[in-house]
Design an enzyme around this catalytic site. Structure first.
Site, PDB file in Angstrom:
ATOM      1  N   ARG A  53      26.308  47.636  47.863  1.00 29.30           N
ATOM      2  CA  ARG A  53      26.784  46.297  48.178  1.00 29.30           C
ATOM      3  C   ARG A  53      27.800  46.442  49.307  1.00 29.30           C
ATOM      4  NH1 ARG A  53      31.273  47.851  47.779  1.00 29.30           N
ATOM      5  NH2 ARG A  53      31.947  45.727  48.008  1.00 29.30           N
ATOM      6  N   ALA A  55      28.703  44.238  53.046  1.00 29.54           N
ATOM      7  CA  ALA A  55      27.807  43.783  54.120  1.00 29.54           C
ATOM      8  C   ALA A  55      27.202  44.921  54.960  1.00 29.54           C
ATOM      9  CB  ALA A  55      28.555  42.781  54.988  1.00 29.54           C
ATOM     10  N   GLN A 202      34.995  44.399  41.963  1.00 26.71           N
ATOM     11  CA  GLN A 202      34.861  45.416  43.023  1.00 26.71           C
ATOM     12  C   GLN A 202      36.223  45.957  43.474  1.00 26.71           C
ATOM     13  OE1 GLN A 202      33.332  42.446  42.975  1.00 26.71           O
ATOM     14  NE2 GLN A 202      31.437  42.421  44.140  1.00 26.71           N
ATOM     15  N   ASP A 243      31.589  38.977  55.006  1.00 22.18           N
ATOM     16  CA  ASP A 243      30.127  39.111  54.930  1.00 22.18           C
ATOM     17  C   ASP A 243      29.434  38.352  56.048  1.00 22.18           C
ATOM     18  OD1 ASP A 243      31.276  39.372  52.036  1.00 22.18           O
ATOM     19  OD2 ASP A 243      29.368  40.457  52.118  1.00 22.18           O
ATOM     20  N   LYS A 254      34.121  37.556  49.796  1.00 26.66           N
ATOM     21  CA  LYS A 254      34.038  37.489  48.330  1.00 26.66           C
ATOM     22  C   LYS A 254      34.849  36.312  47.783  1.00 26.66           C
ATOM     23  CE  LYS A 254      32.006  39.489  46.228  1.00 26.66           C
ATOM     24  NZ  LYS A 254      30.679  39.089  45.729  1.00 26.66           N
TER      25      LYS A 254
HETATM   26  O1  MRU Z   1      29.224  41.096  46.642  1.00 25.98           O
HETATM   27  P1  MRU Z   1      29.675  42.273  47.463  1.00 25.98           P
HETATM   28  O2  MRU Z   1      30.326  43.339  46.659  1.00 25.98           O
HETATM   29  O3  MRU Z   1      28.570  42.779  48.360  1.00 25.98           O
HETATM   30  O4  MRU Z   1      30.785  41.650  48.402  1.00 25.98           O
HETATM   31  C1  MRU Z   1      31.416  42.469  49.347  1.00 25.98           C
HETATM   32  C2  MRU Z   1      32.485  41.774  50.095  1.00 25.98           C
HETATM   33  O5  MRU Z   1      32.740  40.599  49.921  1.00 25.98           O
HETATM   34  C3  MRU Z   1      33.161  42.569  51.147  1.00 25.98           C
HETATM   35  O6  MRU Z   1      34.488  42.158  51.315  1.00 25.98           O
HETATM   36  C4  MRU Z   1      32.396  42.327  52.456  1.00 25.98           C
HETATM   37  O7  MRU Z   1      31.044  42.664  52.304  1.00 25.98           O
HETATM   38  C5  MRU Z   1      32.930  43.086  53.570  1.00 25.98           C
HETATM   39  S1  MRU Z   1      32.509  44.760  53.382  1.00 25.98           S
HETATM   40  C6  MRU Z   1      32.979  45.700  54.662  1.00 25.98           C
END
Ligand code: MRU
Length: 368
Positions: A53, A55, A202, A243, A254
């Site tokens: 997970r 981005a 996370q 993302d 998030k």
């Molecule tokens: O749902 P996830 O765990 O994929 O969400 C991740 C996030 O929101 C991160 O902050 C975002 O992807 C930036 S990662 C460099």
């Protein structure tokens, strides 16, 4: 980054030269396990079920997913089917589409074995680029932390982050956490407030794991504690990832990020967003209305997984049985609450003009 002294990326080609291995993030922080992906279905499942997970890592996994699809069938039809399957896995992170488009562009002209080879070469290149981009984001963000440290005459810089935008979310280094690792490595006193980031935690499970493995002082916070700390001068800056960021600087990240940005604005705390160019969606200008927000299973809200004192991993129900739950994965922070966008090319105001100053080739709708 290193775990127990061994350098890992989050994704790599296995010793057999074709299957793909990833760190299974659903098992962290209690267990470090590697999952092997052999088919495009494996790759799609790994993204959907969040073994991987974040981005940039979603984009990297999709790239290798296309490679695995082509090994089974290198035809144009199979390529299109795999593209659609992977694109449908998670809707909010735009890096997924960036990666799939880059792959398709790089392999379209080739056929048969040459197409498969071109696919693996392109996926490897995208991963290497992500590592280099994150390293540069780290350097650009480091300058901000250094400035705060100097202003505080060397006293600890307290940084709040949300979710996980560290190396586990990317191929290596991370976006929001890269400047923090570099500051720590340089001897700057930093301490990170880690939002636990319900419902999947996370922050508590992944960011805390990463920061702990690297020796960075940190404290896990319930998601609703940030405003209180900001009111009491205990947060010098916030850095989060994203993302999808619009051409005007609106930031999807998030769920819960928006509330932190509001609290930061109300308390005069700088709120930075770290991102690679692959996260910018140049086609969008109104994040709140235009960015599709993923809705995930209510079970992620009503149940929680953890380790018992006996060491057993269990999932338990934590809410009133039968009560419905809503699970919005992301929210959008309007650009006006963002102090600056930390990119691989430098730090810009969160605005169309700010982004175009860093990416002038986009001024007239130019190519990527
Ligand atoms: O749902 P996830 O765990 O994929 O969400 C991740 C996030 O929101 C991160 O902050 C975002 O992807 C930036 S990662 C460099």
């Amino acid at each position: 980054m290193k775990i127990d002294g061994i350098h890992y990326r989050t994704i790599w080609v296995a010793d057999d030269g074709w299957s793909v291995e990833v760190i299974d993030q659903t098992r962290l922080p209690h267990e470090f396990a590697v999952a092997r992906l052999e088919t495009v279905e494996d790759a799609a499942r790994a993204i959907k079920d969040m073994l991987v997970r974040g981005a940039p890592l979603i984009g990297a996994t999709a790239a290798y997913g296309l490679c695995l699809a082509l090994r089974q069938d290198a035809s144009d039809e199979a390529l299109d089917r795999a593209y659609d399957m992977l694109l449908a896995t998670r809707p909010t992170a735009v890096n997924l589409k960036y990666s799939l488009d880059a792959m398709r562009g790089a392999i379209r002209a080739a056929s048969g074995n040459a197409r498969i080879e071109a696919a693996y070469a392109c996926a490897a290149r995208l991963c290497d680029e992500d590592v280099e981009i994150c390293r540069r984001i780290g350097e650009n963000g480091l300058r901000i932390i250094r400035g705060l440290s100097e202003a505080k005459e060397g006293k600890t810089v307290n940084i709040l982050t949300h979710c996980n935008a560290g190396w586990l979310a990317c191929v290596d280094w991370g976006t929001a956490l890269a400047p923090i690792y570099m500051a720590h490595d340089e001897g700057i006193a930093v301490h990170v407030w880690v939002d636990e980031t319900r419902p999947r935690n996370q922050g508590a499970s992944l960011s805390a794991f990463e920061l702990g493995a690297h020796g960075v002082p940190h404290t896990i916070l319930p998601d609703n504690a940030g405003g209180h700390l900001m009111q009491h001068g205990q947060v010098d800056m916030c850095i989060v990832g994203t993302d999808r960021t619009t051409a005007t600087g609106d930031v999807a990240n998030k769920i819960g990020t928006y509330l932190k940005a509001l609290a930061a604005d109300a308390n005069g705390v700088p709120f930075y967003v770290a991102l690679p160019h692959t996260t910018i969606d140049w086609d969008l200008s109104d994040g709140v209305r235009e960015i599709e927000i993923e809705q995930r299973s209510p079970r992620e809200v009503t149940h929680m997984t953890g380790r018992t004192e006996e060491g057993e991993i269990v999932t338990v129900e934590i809410s009133a049985p039968g009560s419905p739950a809503a699970n919005y994965g992301f929210d959008v922070t309007p650009a006006r609450y963002v102090t600056g966008l930390i990119t691989e090319r430098g730090v810009a105001p969160a605005s169309r003009e700010g982004l175009l100053t860093l990416y002038p080739e986009r001024r007239h709708g130019g190519s990527k």
